[in-house]
Scaffold this active site. Structure first.
Site, PDB file in Angstrom:
ATOM      1  N   ASP A 273     -15.506  13.136   9.584  1.00 19.41           N
ATOM      2  CA  ASP A 273     -14.405  13.761  10.330  1.00 19.41           C
ATOM      3  C   ASP A 273     -14.799  15.153  10.835  1.00 19.41           C
ATOM      4  OD1 ASP A 273     -13.471  11.691   8.780  1.00 19.41           O
ATOM      5  OD2 ASP A 273     -11.629  12.696   8.182  1.00 19.41           O
TER       6      ASP A 273
ATOM      7  N   GLU B 294     -12.185   0.859   9.666  1.00 24.94           N
ATOM      8  CA  GLU B 294     -12.421   0.330   8.322  1.00 24.94           C
ATOM      9  C   GLU B 294     -11.676  -0.968   8.040  1.00 24.94           C
ATOM     10  OE1 GLU B 294     -11.421   3.671   5.896  1.00 24.94           O
ATOM     11  OE2 GLU B 294     -12.753   4.930   7.097  1.00 24.94           O
TER      12      GLU B 294
ATOM     13  N   LYS C  30      -7.795  -0.146  12.133  1.00 23.04           N
ATOM     14  CA  LYS C  30      -7.206   0.976  11.395  1.00 23.04           C
ATOM     15  C   LYS C  30      -7.211   2.228  12.261  1.00 23.04           C
ATOM     16  CE  LYS C  30      -7.340   3.106   6.820  1.00 23.04           C
ATOM     17  NZ  LYS C  30      -7.910   4.442   6.904  1.00 23.04           N
ATOM     18  N   GLN C  31      -8.244   2.360  13.044  1.00 23.34           N
ATOM     19  CA  GLN C  31      -8.334   3.533  13.913  1.00 23.34           C
ATOM     20  C   GLN C  31      -9.208   3.222  15.110  1.00 23.34           C
ATOM     21  OE1 GLN C  31     -10.651   5.653  10.694  1.00 23.34           O
ATOM     22  NE2 GLN C  31     -11.489   6.648  12.480  1.00 23.34           N
TER      23      GLN C  31
END
Length: 852
Positions: free
Chosen positions: A408, A537, A649-650
């Site tokens: 991140d 993920e 998820k993203q």
């Protein structure tokens, strides 16, 4: 908080947060102000609370935290009676514990790392007529709490009517110094408004990690509710006291400890100064897990009683606690000699400079402006004085994710630091360089050449017990290489490139060249990377993940280019580098070949880039029929259930479209966004900012603004219902990127070339941001009809590509460019691709797995 069974392995999907109790959703929220403005009034330079409410204590404890990147004090009340998670955190100060796997295998992570709740010096308890102040039970006549972004001070004003009817005014402040990394300053002032009487102030330091009952309550809460995003916990005593009866000169208090397994050490010392004309006395107490200075005052009506508490914290990996205590003494002595007024002045000066180079101004949108500045201030509090440490996922505001560092930082936080505070970016990248040997060891354990950085870590060792969603995220190497390249291009810091960054670029390029393989195909040989997990993920251990391949290509080509650049321009440094990393003849050419031959999956029939080689073969998860109580998916479904579906998820492909946008056409970006946006769950706070950026670029103006609002208020509105674990630092960094790269249209391309193509939202009169490039700070102002570039500091002449036009800006000229609109405009939002026909003639269907 910090305590559950350390013998249990860490759970799958330990990162990228969401909790669907409210807010988090695959549907972008409305572009509206979600806060209760009767309680949180709009103030563009402060976060203000005008009413006590114990229903969201965990959230307010996080968002009212103060910190500097090294030391963080949660926004707990001084009285320490009303709380969800009391906490004081020092970046990198952690305990280790053996990870117990139900079934062992070679190369699994062996040692977990968890941030320690450091001894808490925030506690100042008040008794009037022997009655304690406890906000949740108190009759509060007046109440205001405010976090000031310009002074860096958290202040509170209370007028309390005691059970006997006496009015008592209490004013307090709390500050963690940006200038002096190890220093915190607190004040606590009490004034009796109705007659005199006995007042007792108990100023304390508590080892909550081991001794305080409040910590036990928090531990029980954490253990009762499964959530893999929370910190792991300890069954044993963590902080072992090494105190020698330290009640030092002038009643200075001190505590020092050594962690049981990690061996890390900590010491803190506290000075007190009581100012009042009322009669008073002082009593000091000390135990292994607490230290108290108790002040008994015969208070007079209207006569203030002012207590100033100055605290110094020092930590180390191997330094004895006695030496750390000496450092604390020196910190306190210096603060005393300089005076507290100077500490406040230095803090204001530091933040004045920060805002001068970092502020983003949003015209005629005061609610957005307030939230933007809170987000930017939060990045500073997470990173400014991290210095030799990394930037934890929660900064120093909570124990979420165990205080670990993730990728991140490089993708979401580093752009802000690189373009506004380059020295802080350099420190963060030097921290990664310090982990290079651990990364080499990790690569060797996975039978690879080069270096593989840990997916989640504090000390450099992999701390994720679930390799499929953790270690398999090889893309972290490329993310770090991306941040390094971005920093060097923006700053021209070739000294850092020659001596440190190049080592990382070389070792990560070696890993990709070794991990991938060549395959002969009808159109020629192509380079593939198998068995990896991308940012998403919910899809793990796949072949040719698009994001990974795109970013590995960047890593390989940038490493090759950097080696040649050093060889051509600084041959002495080149020879040193070759000896240092053992560079072999032919390696650089091999990296170039791998980059050129990299497989970039593309489905001609659907006209999109598959997330991985087999992603499109799966059926889709029916998000529209997923009950709210079943969100986020990671807390309600077995990983194998989730892995069988097209569900994200993203952002994964969409993130690649942003980071490497020059390699995709606008048509490709729109097609990819249209396909992936409806099947992205919103279960991660890392998604909304990227979805906003790409939505703005391809033309979904309204959707971009909605996603931006979703990210902007992630913590202020507790949209994912887990802000109690700490501020989502990556999201705060992403807010800056959404403003500057999304609506501002700024992109850095290779070799110091910069492009601007704005997308100003409807209703914003202007957007102003700053960029520091090659030592020169440029102010960029976007309006509906013009783009203005002006040098604020520095002497360089810079060139920008503004929609194909070369625009030069120098200290002696202001460049104004006319804008013809703000990109394409598409109404609505993408439609779910269910029902789409695949190339083989099958139709994509959606279902909700239930077992019914």
């Amino acid at each position: 908080m910090d305590d559950a069974n350390p013998n249990l392995p860490a759970h799958p999907h330990q990162h990228d947060d969401a909790d669907e109790r409210h807010g988090a959703s695959h549907v972008a929220p409305p572009a509206s102000d979600p806060l209760d403005r009767s309680r949180f009034p709009i103030d563009e330079w402060r976060l203000v609370e005008t009413r006590f409410d114990d229903r969201d204590l965990g959230t307010t404890e996080s968002v009212f935290s103060v910190g500097n990147g090294y030391l963080g004090l949660r926004g707990n009340y001084e009285e320490s009676r009303d709380f969800i998670a009391n906490g004081t955190f020092v970046n990198g100060f952690h305990e280790t514990w053996p990870i117990q796997h139900a079934e062992e295998a070679f190369g699994f992570a062996k040692v977990g790392q968890t941030i320690v709740n450091a001894p808490d010096a925030k506690v100042i308890r008040l008794y009037v007529d022997d009655e304690p102040l406890e906000l949740s039970a108190a009759d509060l006549i007046e109440y205001e709490r405010a976090l000031d972004f310009r002074s860096g001070v958290l202040s509170r004003h209370v007028v309390w009517r005691t059970p006997s009817g006496r009015r008592v005014q209490v004013d307090s402040t709390r500050m963690v110094s940006f200038e002096q990394r190890h220093l915190a300053v607190m004040t606590f002032e009490v004034t009796l408004l109705d007659g005199g009487g006995p007042v007792t102030i108990s100023s304390q330091v508590l080892n909550r990690q081991d001794a305080d009952r409040g910590a036990s309550v928090e531990m029980a809460k954490a253990a009762a509710e499964f959530d893999p995003r929370k910190a792991e916990s300890f069954a044993h005593r963590v902080l072992n006291p090494e105190n020698d009866g330290e009640v030092l000169a002038d009643d200075r208090l001190a505590l020092r400890y050594k962690c049981t397994d990690s061996g890390m050490t900590i010491a803190l010392a506290v000075d007190h100064r009581l100012e009042t004309t009322s009669r008073h006395s002082t009593h000091v107490e000390r135990g292994d897990d607490h230290a108290k200075a108790i002040f008994h005052v015969t208070a007079e009506q209207g006569v203030p009683i002012r207590l100033t508490k100055v605290v110094a914290y020092h930590t180390a990996r191997v330094v004895p606690t006695g030496e750390l205590l000496d450092r604390c003494k020196r910190t306190l002595d210096r603060a005393a000699a300089e005076g507290l007024e100077k500490q406040a002045d230095d803090q204001r000066a530091w933040l004045d400079a920060f805002w001068a180079r970092s502020d983003v101004e949003v015209g005629n949108q005061p609610a957005i402006q307030q939230a933007v500045r809170w987000n930017l201030f939060s990045i500073a509090q997470a990173s400014a004085r991290a210095d030799g440490a990394g930037i934890p996922a929660k900064g120093v505001t909570g124990s979420g994710y165990g205080g670990h560092y993730f990728w991140d930082t490089e993708i979401y936080v580093m752009p802000f630091l690189t373009y506004t505070s380059p020295w802080a970016a350099r420190n963060a990248l030097r921290f990664r360089y310090g982990l290079l040997d651990s990364a080499r060891d990790r690569a060797e354990a996975l039978a690879q050449k080069g270096a593989l950085f840990a997916w989640r870590t504090i000390n450099g060792e992999e701390a994720s017990a679930y390799y499929a969603a953790g270690t398999a995220q090889y893309h972290i190497d490329a993310d770090i290489a991306y941040a390094l390249s971005q920093y060097v291009d923006a700053t021209g810091d070739y000294e850092f490139l020659d001596r440190q960054a190049i080592d990382i670029l070389v070792e990560t390029a070696r890993l990709w060249a070794d991990l991938g393989f060549w395959r002969e195909e009808p159109d020629g040989a192509s380079f593939h990377i198998h068995g990896v997990t991308g940012p998403d993920e919910y899809t793990t251990v796949v072949n040719d993940n698009l994001y990974t391949n795109v970013m590995a290509r960047l890593n390989l080509s940038r490493a090759a280019g950097a080696v040649r650049f050093i060889k051509d321009n600084r041959p002495d440094n080149y020879r040193e580098m070759v000896a240092r990393v053992g560079l072999l003849e032919g390696e650089v050419d091999e990296w170039d070949r791998c980059a050129r031959g990299m497989t970039i999956p593309f489905d001609e029939h659907l006209g999109i880039h598959p997330q991985d080689l087999h992603f499109l073969e799966r059926e889709m998860w029916d998000l529209g029929k997923t009950p709210v109580e079943k969100r986020p998916l990671l807390l309600n479904y077995h990983p194998l259930v989730i892995y069988r579906f097209q569900v994200l998820k993203q952002a994964d492909v969409v993130l690649a479209l942003f980071l490497q946008g020059e390699h995709f056409t606008l048509e490709e970006k729109k097609a990819d966004f249209d396909y992936y946006d409806p099947i992205t769950t919103g279960d991660s706070t890392l998604s909304a900012v990227v979805q906003s950026i790409v939505a703005a670029e391809v033309g979904y103006h309204d959707l971009a603004l909605r996603y931006f609002h979703g990210a902007l208020f992630v913590d202020l509105d507790d949209r994912h219902a887990n802000t109690t674990d700490g501020v989502h630092v990556a999201s705060t960094g992403g807010v800056w990127s959404a403003l500057v790269a999304g609506f501002g249209g700024f992109r850095q391309q290779a070799e110091g070339r910069w492009r601007i193509d704005p997308r100003l939202p409807d209703g914003w009169s202007h957007l102003t941001f700053r960029l520091t490039l090659r030592g020169t700070r440029v102010r960029v102002t976007v309006r509906e009809e013009t783009l203005t570039l002006q040098v604020e500091e520095g002497g360089a002449t810079l060139t920008f590509d503004v929609r194909g036009e070369k625009v030069r800006v120098s200290p002696d000229n202001v460049s104004v460019v006319d804008l013809d609109g703000h990109g394409p405009r598409i109404q609505g939002e993408p439609v779910n691709p269910v029902g789409t026909t695949r190339a083989d003639g099958t139709v994509i269907t959606a279902k909700l797995p239930s077992g019914a």
